[in-house]
Write a protein that holds these residues in place. Sequence first.
Motif, PDB file in Angstrom:
ATOM      1  N   GLN A 100      57.179  34.071  26.946  1.00  0.00           N
ATOM      2  CA  GLN A 100      57.140  34.459  28.247  1.00  0.00           C
ATOM      3  C   GLN A 100      58.471  33.619  29.046  1.00  0.00           C
ATOM      4  O   GLN A 100      58.724  32.539  28.771  1.00  0.00           O
ATOM      5  CB  GLN A 100      55.873  34.173  28.941  1.00  0.00           C
ATOM      6  CG  GLN A 100      54.816  35.082  28.150  1.00  0.00           C
ATOM      7  CD  GLN A 100      55.055  36.557  28.234  1.00  0.00           C
ATOM      8  OE1 GLN A 100      55.406  37.125  29.312  1.00  0.00           O
ATOM      9  NE2 GLN A 100      54.787  37.162  27.124  1.00  0.00           N
ATOM     10  N   TYR A 116      62.992  38.978  25.740  1.00  0.00           N
ATOM     11  CA  TYR A 116      62.166  39.220  26.943  1.00  0.00           C
ATOM     12  C   TYR A 116      63.072  39.731  28.023  1.00  0.00           C
ATOM     13  O   TYR A 116      63.011  40.591  28.759  1.00  0.00           O
ATOM     14  CB  TYR A 116      61.625  37.893  27.435  1.00  0.00           C
ATOM     15  CG  TYR A 116      60.789  37.717  28.551  1.00  0.00           C
ATOM     16  CD1 TYR A 116      59.616  38.502  28.923  1.00  0.00           C
ATOM     17  CD2 TYR A 116      61.661  37.606  30.014  1.00  0.00           C
ATOM     18  CE1 TYR A 116      58.900  38.412  30.238  1.00  0.00           C
ATOM     19  CE2 TYR A 116      61.026  37.430  31.032  1.00  0.00           C
ATOM     20  CZ  TYR A 116      59.765  38.094  31.186  1.00  0.00           C
ATOM     21  OH  TYR A 116      59.121  38.031  32.338  1.00  0.00           O
ATOM     22  N   GLY A 125      59.368  39.539  21.627  1.00  0.00           N
ATOM     23  CA  GLY A 125      59.745  39.238  23.120  1.00  0.00           C
ATOM     24  C   GLY A 125      59.793  40.484  23.914  1.00  0.00           C
ATOM     25  O   GLY A 125      59.535  40.720  25.140  1.00  0.00           O
TER      26      GLY A 125
END
Length: 341
Positions: free
Chosen positions: A261, A270, A254
Amino acid sequence: MAITPTVEPGEPIHAGDRRRSWLVRLALAVATPYRQSAGIARGMLIAGTVLTGLMIILAVFAPLIAPYDFDQVAGDDGQRFAKQAPPSGEHWFGTNVQTFDVFSRVVWGAQTELKVVLLSLALTIVVGVLLGLVSGFVGGWLDRVLVLIMDALFAFPYLLLAIVVSFLLAGKLGSGIVTAAVSVTVVYVPQYFRVVRNSTVSAKEATYVEAARAIGAPPLTIMMRYLFTNVVQSVPVIATLNAADAVGTLAALGFLGYGIQATEASEWGYDLNRAVDDASVGIWWTGAFPGLAIVVLVVGLTLVGEGLNETLNPTLRVRRLLPVVLPPRKPKAAAAEGSGR
Protein backbone atom coordinates in the motif's frame (compact mmCIF):
# COMPACT_ATOMS: atom_id res chain seq x y z
CA MET A 1 63.50 -5.44 -9.83
CA ALA A 2 60.35 -5.94 -7.77
CA ILE A 3 60.42 -8.75 -5.24
CA THR A 4 57.19 -10.69 -4.79
CA PRO A 5 56.52 -11.40 -1.11
CA THR A 6 56.15 -15.05 -0.25
CA VAL A 7 54.36 -16.74 2.63
CA GLU A 8 56.33 -19.28 4.62
CA PRO A 9 54.63 -22.62 5.34
CA GLY A 10 54.27 -21.87 9.04
CA GLU A 11 53.28 -18.23 8.62
CA PRO A 12 49.58 -17.53 9.30
CA ILE A 13 47.37 -15.95 6.62
CA HIS A 14 45.86 -12.69 7.82
CA ALA A 15 42.12 -12.04 7.66
CA GLY A 16 42.68 -9.13 5.26
CA ASP A 17 44.49 -11.38 2.77
CA ARG A 18 41.76 -13.99 3.02
CA ARG A 19 39.09 -11.32 2.44
CA ARG A 20 40.92 -9.95 -0.61
CA SER A 21 41.30 -13.46 -1.97
CA TRP A 22 37.55 -14.06 -1.53
CA LEU A 23 36.72 -10.78 -3.27
CA VAL A 24 39.02 -11.65 -6.18
CA ARG A 25 37.36 -15.05 -6.61
CA LEU A 26 33.93 -13.43 -6.48
CA ALA A 27 34.90 -10.82 -9.08
CA LEU A 28 36.31 -13.51 -11.38
CA ALA A 29 33.15 -15.62 -11.00
CA VAL A 30 30.96 -12.63 -11.90
CA ALA A 31 33.13 -11.69 -14.88
CA THR A 32 33.33 -15.24 -16.27
CA PRO A 33 30.02 -15.18 -18.23
CA TYR A 34 31.00 -11.88 -19.87
CA ARG A 35 34.38 -13.27 -20.93
CA GLN A 36 32.93 -16.53 -22.23
CA SER A 37 29.97 -15.00 -24.07
CA ALA A 38 30.04 -14.01 -27.72
CA GLY A 39 27.75 -12.50 -30.32
CA ILE A 40 24.11 -12.02 -29.40
CA ALA A 41 24.59 -13.54 -25.94
CA ARG A 42 27.22 -10.94 -25.05
CA GLY A 43 25.02 -8.16 -26.41
CA MET A 44 22.09 -9.33 -24.29
CA LEU A 45 24.29 -9.58 -21.21
CA ILE A 46 25.72 -6.09 -21.62
CA ALA A 47 22.38 -4.46 -22.46
CA GLY A 48 20.62 -6.24 -19.60
CA THR A 49 23.40 -5.33 -17.16
CA VAL A 50 23.19 -1.65 -18.15
CA LEU A 51 19.39 -1.50 -17.72
CA THR A 52 19.43 -3.47 -14.47
CA GLY A 53 22.39 -1.47 -13.17
CA LEU A 54 20.48 1.76 -13.82
CA MET A 55 17.57 0.58 -11.69
CA ILE A 56 19.95 -0.65 -8.96
CA ILE A 57 21.59 2.79 -8.86
CA LEU A 58 18.17 4.40 -8.46
CA ALA A 59 17.34 1.96 -5.66
CA VAL A 60 20.59 2.32 -3.72
CA PHE A 61 20.82 6.10 -4.02
CA ALA A 62 17.09 6.82 -3.78
CA PRO A 63 17.47 9.14 -0.75
CA LEU A 64 19.92 11.26 -2.75
CA ILE A 65 18.15 11.15 -6.13
CA ALA A 66 14.49 11.54 -5.12
CA PRO A 67 13.60 15.16 -4.28
CA TYR A 68 10.76 14.08 -1.96
CA ASP A 69 9.75 11.12 0.17
CA PHE A 70 7.53 8.45 -1.37
CA ASP A 71 4.50 9.63 0.66
CA GLN A 72 5.26 13.35 0.76
CA VAL A 73 2.35 15.55 -0.40
CA ALA A 74 3.62 19.02 0.54
CA GLY A 75 6.79 21.02 0.07
CA ASP A 76 9.11 22.42 2.69
CA ASP A 77 6.92 25.50 2.94
CA GLY A 78 3.95 23.37 4.00
CA GLN A 79 1.98 24.05 0.82
CA ARG A 80 0.36 20.93 -0.64
CA PHE A 81 1.40 19.90 -4.13
CA ALA A 82 -1.00 20.52 -6.99
CA LYS A 83 -3.23 17.59 -7.89
CA GLN A 84 -2.37 15.85 -11.20
CA ALA A 85 0.04 18.63 -12.18
CA PRO A 86 1.82 18.07 -15.52
CA PRO A 87 5.61 17.57 -15.72
CA SER A 88 7.50 20.76 -14.88
CA GLY A 89 10.75 22.02 -13.41
CA GLU A 90 9.44 21.50 -9.88
CA HIS A 91 7.95 18.06 -10.56
CA TRP A 92 9.85 16.38 -13.39
CA PHE A 93 7.27 13.62 -13.91
CA GLY A 94 4.29 15.62 -12.62
CA THR A 95 2.04 14.66 -9.71
CA ASN A 96 -0.72 12.07 -9.39
CA VAL A 97 -4.26 12.10 -8.02
CA GLN A 98 -2.94 11.78 -4.46
CA THR A 99 -0.61 14.78 -5.04
CA PHE A 100 2.45 12.53 -4.78
CA ASP A 101 5.49 13.49 -6.83
CA VAL A 102 5.61 10.88 -9.62
CA PHE A 103 9.39 11.07 -10.09
CA SER A 104 9.99 10.44 -6.39
CA ARG A 105 7.52 7.55 -6.45
CA VAL A 106 9.35 5.99 -9.39
CA VAL A 107 12.76 6.31 -7.72
CA TRP A 108 11.58 4.97 -4.35
CA GLY A 109 9.67 2.25 -6.21
CA ALA A 110 12.98 0.95 -7.59
CA GLN A 111 14.17 0.48 -4.02
CA THR A 112 10.96 -1.36 -3.11
CA GLU A 113 11.29 -3.66 -6.11
CA LEU A 114 14.91 -4.43 -5.26
CA LYS A 115 14.07 -5.27 -1.64
CA VAL A 116 11.14 -7.53 -2.54
CA VAL A 117 12.99 -9.31 -5.36
CA LEU A 118 16.14 -9.95 -3.31
CA LEU A 119 14.20 -11.11 -0.25
CA SER A 120 11.90 -13.36 -2.27
CA LEU A 121 14.78 -14.86 -4.26
CA ALA A 122 16.75 -15.56 -1.08
CA LEU A 123 13.78 -17.30 0.51
CA THR A 124 12.92 -19.16 -2.69
CA ILE A 125 16.44 -20.43 -3.28
CA VAL A 126 16.95 -21.51 0.33
CA VAL A 127 13.61 -23.32 0.58
CA GLY A 128 13.43 -24.72 -2.95
CA VAL A 129 17.07 -25.85 -3.19
CA LEU A 130 17.14 -27.48 0.25
CA LEU A 131 13.82 -29.28 -0.21
CA GLY A 132 14.83 -30.47 -3.67
CA LEU A 133 18.20 -31.68 -2.42
CA VAL A 134 16.71 -33.58 0.53
CA SER A 135 13.84 -35.00 -1.53
CA GLY A 136 16.06 -36.27 -4.32
CA PHE A 137 18.69 -37.74 -1.99
CA VAL A 138 16.45 -39.37 0.61
CA GLY A 139 13.70 -40.60 -1.73
CA GLY A 140 10.97 -42.89 -0.45
CA TRP A 141 7.78 -41.58 1.11
CA LEU A 142 9.33 -38.18 1.85
CA ASP A 143 10.08 -37.67 -1.83
CA ARG A 144 6.54 -38.67 -2.81
CA VAL A 145 4.96 -36.28 -0.29
CA LEU A 146 7.14 -33.32 -1.29
CA VAL A 147 6.62 -33.96 -5.01
CA LEU A 148 2.85 -34.13 -4.45
CA ILE A 149 2.84 -30.81 -2.55
CA MET A 150 5.03 -29.04 -5.09
CA ASP A 151 3.00 -30.34 -8.03
CA ALA A 152 -0.18 -29.11 -6.33
CA LEU A 153 1.36 -25.64 -5.88
CA PHE A 154 2.67 -25.66 -9.44
CA ALA A 155 -0.79 -26.50 -10.79
CA PHE A 156 -2.27 -23.27 -9.39
CA PRO A 157 -2.14 -20.15 -11.57
CA TYR A 158 0.83 -18.28 -10.13
CA LEU A 159 -0.96 -14.94 -9.79
CA LEU A 160 -3.96 -16.53 -8.05
CA LEU A 161 -1.65 -18.33 -5.64
CA ALA A 162 0.19 -15.10 -4.86
CA ILE A 163 -3.12 -13.31 -4.22
CA VAL A 164 -4.30 -16.05 -1.84
CA VAL A 165 -1.04 -16.00 0.13
CA SER A 166 -1.01 -12.21 0.25
CA PHE A 167 -4.61 -12.14 1.48
CA LEU A 168 -3.88 -14.72 4.21
CA LEU A 169 -0.77 -12.90 5.44
CA ALA A 170 -2.12 -9.37 5.27
CA GLY A 171 -3.89 -9.69 8.63
CA LYS A 172 -0.76 -10.96 10.41
CA LEU A 173 2.16 -9.25 8.67
CA GLY A 174 0.40 -6.27 7.12
CA SER A 175 0.56 -5.14 3.49
CA GLY A 176 4.28 -4.48 3.43
CA ILE A 177 7.49 -5.70 1.84
CA VAL A 178 7.68 -8.94 3.85
CA THR A 179 4.17 -10.01 2.87
CA ALA A 180 4.84 -9.28 -0.79
CA ALA A 181 8.15 -11.18 -0.69
CA VAL A 182 6.58 -14.26 0.92
CA SER A 183 3.73 -14.20 -1.61
CA VAL A 184 6.23 -14.20 -4.47
CA THR A 185 8.34 -16.88 -2.75
CA VAL A 186 5.49 -19.41 -2.61
CA VAL A 187 4.97 -19.03 -6.36
CA TYR A 188 8.53 -19.92 -7.41
CA VAL A 189 9.59 -22.54 -4.84
CA PRO A 190 8.23 -25.45 -6.96
CA GLN A 191 10.44 -24.47 -9.91
CA TYR A 192 13.67 -24.66 -7.89
CA PHE A 193 12.46 -27.83 -6.19
CA ARG A 194 11.87 -29.58 -9.51
CA VAL A 195 15.22 -28.59 -11.02
CA VAL A 196 17.33 -29.45 -7.96
CA ARG A 197 15.42 -32.64 -7.17
CA ASN A 198 15.81 -34.02 -10.70
CA SER A 199 19.52 -33.16 -10.73
CA THR A 200 20.00 -34.79 -7.33
CA VAL A 201 18.25 -38.02 -8.37
CA SER A 202 20.65 -38.45 -11.29
CA ALA A 203 23.76 -37.23 -9.46
CA LYS A 204 23.41 -39.35 -6.32
CA GLU A 205 24.24 -42.48 -8.33
CA ALA A 206 27.50 -41.01 -9.65
CA THR A 207 30.84 -42.64 -8.89
CA TYR A 208 32.10 -39.87 -6.61
CA VAL A 209 28.98 -40.17 -4.42
CA GLU A 210 29.43 -43.94 -4.17
CA ALA A 211 33.06 -43.35 -3.21
CA ALA A 212 31.97 -40.91 -0.49
CA ARG A 213 29.56 -43.53 0.86
CA ALA A 214 32.32 -46.16 0.77
CA ILE A 215 34.65 -44.09 2.96
CA GLY A 216 31.86 -43.61 5.51
CA ALA A 217 30.79 -40.02 4.81
CA PRO A 218 27.49 -39.20 6.58
CA PRO A 219 24.44 -38.29 4.43
CA LEU A 220 24.58 -34.59 5.40
CA THR A 221 28.21 -34.34 4.29
CA ILE A 222 27.41 -36.06 0.99
CA MET A 223 24.53 -33.70 0.30
CA MET A 224 26.27 -30.45 1.22
CA ARG A 225 29.82 -31.20 0.08
CA TYR A 226 29.46 -33.49 -2.90
CA LEU A 227 25.98 -32.95 -4.32
CA PHE A 228 25.14 -29.32 -3.59
CA THR A 229 27.78 -27.75 -5.83
CA ASN A 230 26.86 -30.07 -8.70
CA VAL A 231 23.08 -29.63 -8.67
CA VAL A 232 22.91 -25.83 -8.43
CA GLN A 233 24.57 -25.07 -11.76
CA SER A 234 21.34 -23.82 -13.36
CA VAL A 235 20.06 -21.94 -10.31
CA PRO A 236 21.67 -18.56 -11.21
CA VAL A 237 19.96 -18.57 -14.61
CA ILE A 238 16.59 -19.52 -13.11
CA ALA A 239 17.01 -16.89 -10.39
CA THR A 240 17.63 -14.13 -12.92
CA LEU A 241 14.63 -15.07 -15.05
CA ASN A 242 12.44 -15.46 -11.96
CA ALA A 243 13.56 -12.04 -10.75
CA ALA A 244 12.11 -10.52 -13.92
CA ASP A 245 8.92 -12.51 -13.44
CA ALA A 246 8.77 -11.48 -9.77
CA VAL A 247 8.73 -7.81 -10.77
CA GLY A 248 5.68 -8.45 -12.92
CA THR A 249 4.01 -10.49 -10.19
CA LEU A 250 4.59 -7.77 -7.61
CA ALA A 251 3.23 -5.15 -10.01
CA ALA A 252 0.15 -7.29 -10.66
CA LEU A 253 -0.48 -7.69 -6.92
CA GLY A 254 -0.21 -3.94 -6.45
CA PHE A 255 -2.46 -3.23 -9.41
CA LEU A 256 -5.15 -5.55 -8.04
CA GLY A 257 -4.90 -4.01 -4.56
CA TYR A 258 -3.27 -6.99 -2.81
CA GLY A 259 0.29 -5.68 -2.82
CA ILE A 260 2.15 -2.95 -0.97
CA GLN A 261 0.00 0.00 0.00
CA ALA A 262 0.99 3.64 -0.51
CA THR A 263 1.53 4.21 3.22
CA GLU A 264 3.99 1.30 3.45
CA ALA A 265 6.27 2.00 0.47
CA SER A 266 6.23 3.16 -3.12
CA GLU A 267 5.17 0.43 -5.55
CA TRP A 268 4.75 0.81 -9.30
CA GLY A 269 1.76 -1.53 -9.62
CA TYR A 270 -0.21 0.46 -7.06
CA ASP A 271 0.60 3.69 -8.93
CA LEU A 272 -0.65 2.15 -12.17
CA ASN A 273 -3.90 1.23 -10.47
CA ARG A 274 -4.40 4.82 -9.35
CA ALA A 275 -3.60 6.08 -12.85
CA VAL A 276 -6.23 4.05 -14.72
CA ASP A 277 -8.88 6.76 -14.52
CA ASP A 278 -6.35 9.45 -15.46
CA ALA A 279 -5.64 7.89 -18.86
CA SER A 280 -9.25 8.33 -19.99
CA VAL A 281 -9.05 12.12 -19.53
CA GLY A 282 -5.64 12.62 -21.13
CA ILE A 283 -3.47 12.63 -17.99
CA TRP A 284 -0.75 10.32 -19.25
CA TRP A 285 2.20 11.01 -16.95
CA THR A 286 0.77 9.35 -13.83
CA GLY A 287 0.80 5.92 -15.49
CA ALA A 288 3.43 6.25 -18.22
CA PHE A 289 6.49 6.63 -15.99
CA PRO A 290 5.72 3.82 -13.49
CA GLY A 291 4.84 1.56 -16.42
CA LEU A 292 8.07 2.48 -18.20
CA ALA A 293 10.06 1.67 -15.04
CA ILE A 294 8.45 -1.79 -14.90
CA VAL A 295 9.29 -2.41 -18.56
CA VAL A 296 12.93 -1.31 -18.16
CA LEU A 297 13.55 -3.51 -15.11
CA VAL A 298 11.78 -6.56 -16.55
CA VAL A 299 13.57 -6.25 -19.90
CA GLY A 300 16.94 -5.76 -18.19
CA LEU A 301 16.59 -8.82 -15.96
CA THR A 302 15.24 -10.91 -18.84
CA LEU A 303 18.18 -10.00 -21.08
CA VAL A 304 20.64 -10.91 -18.32
CA GLY A 305 18.89 -14.23 -17.74
CA GLU A 306 18.76 -15.13 -21.44
CA GLY A 307 22.39 -14.10 -21.91
CA LEU A 308 23.48 -16.25 -18.97
CA ASN A 309 21.42 -19.16 -20.28
CA GLU A 310 23.06 -19.06 -23.71
CA THR A 311 26.51 -18.69 -22.14
CA LEU A 312 26.34 -21.24 -19.32
CA ASN A 313 24.02 -23.82 -20.89
CA PRO A 314 26.25 -26.38 -22.69
CA THR A 315 23.54 -27.16 -25.24
CA LEU A 316 23.21 -23.50 -26.28
CA ARG A 317 26.73 -22.22 -25.67
CA VAL A 318 28.59 -20.97 -28.73
CA ARG A 319 32.34 -20.75 -28.46
CA ARG A 320 34.25 -18.08 -30.30
CA LEU A 321 36.36 -19.59 -33.08
CA LEU A 322 39.79 -18.17 -33.81
CA PRO A 323 40.51 -17.51 -37.51
CA VAL A 324 42.80 -20.07 -39.11
CA VAL A 325 45.40 -18.60 -41.49
CA LEU A 326 47.02 -21.09 -43.87
CA PRO A 327 50.37 -20.37 -45.54
CA PRO A 328 50.24 -19.53 -49.25
CA ARG A 329 50.41 -22.54 -51.54
CA LYS A 330 53.63 -22.89 -53.57
CA PRO A 331 53.46 -23.34 -57.35
CA LYS A 332 54.22 -26.83 -58.67
CA ALA A 333 57.32 -25.76 -60.59
CA ALA A 334 58.86 -24.10 -57.58
CA ALA A 335 58.05 -27.13 -55.44
CA ALA A 336 59.68 -29.51 -57.94
CA GLU A 337 62.82 -27.35 -58.22
CA GLY A 338 63.09 -27.23 -54.48
CA SER A 339 62.85 -31.00 -54.22
CA GLY A 340 65.54 -31.47 -56.93
CA ARG A 341 68.03 -29.49 -54.94
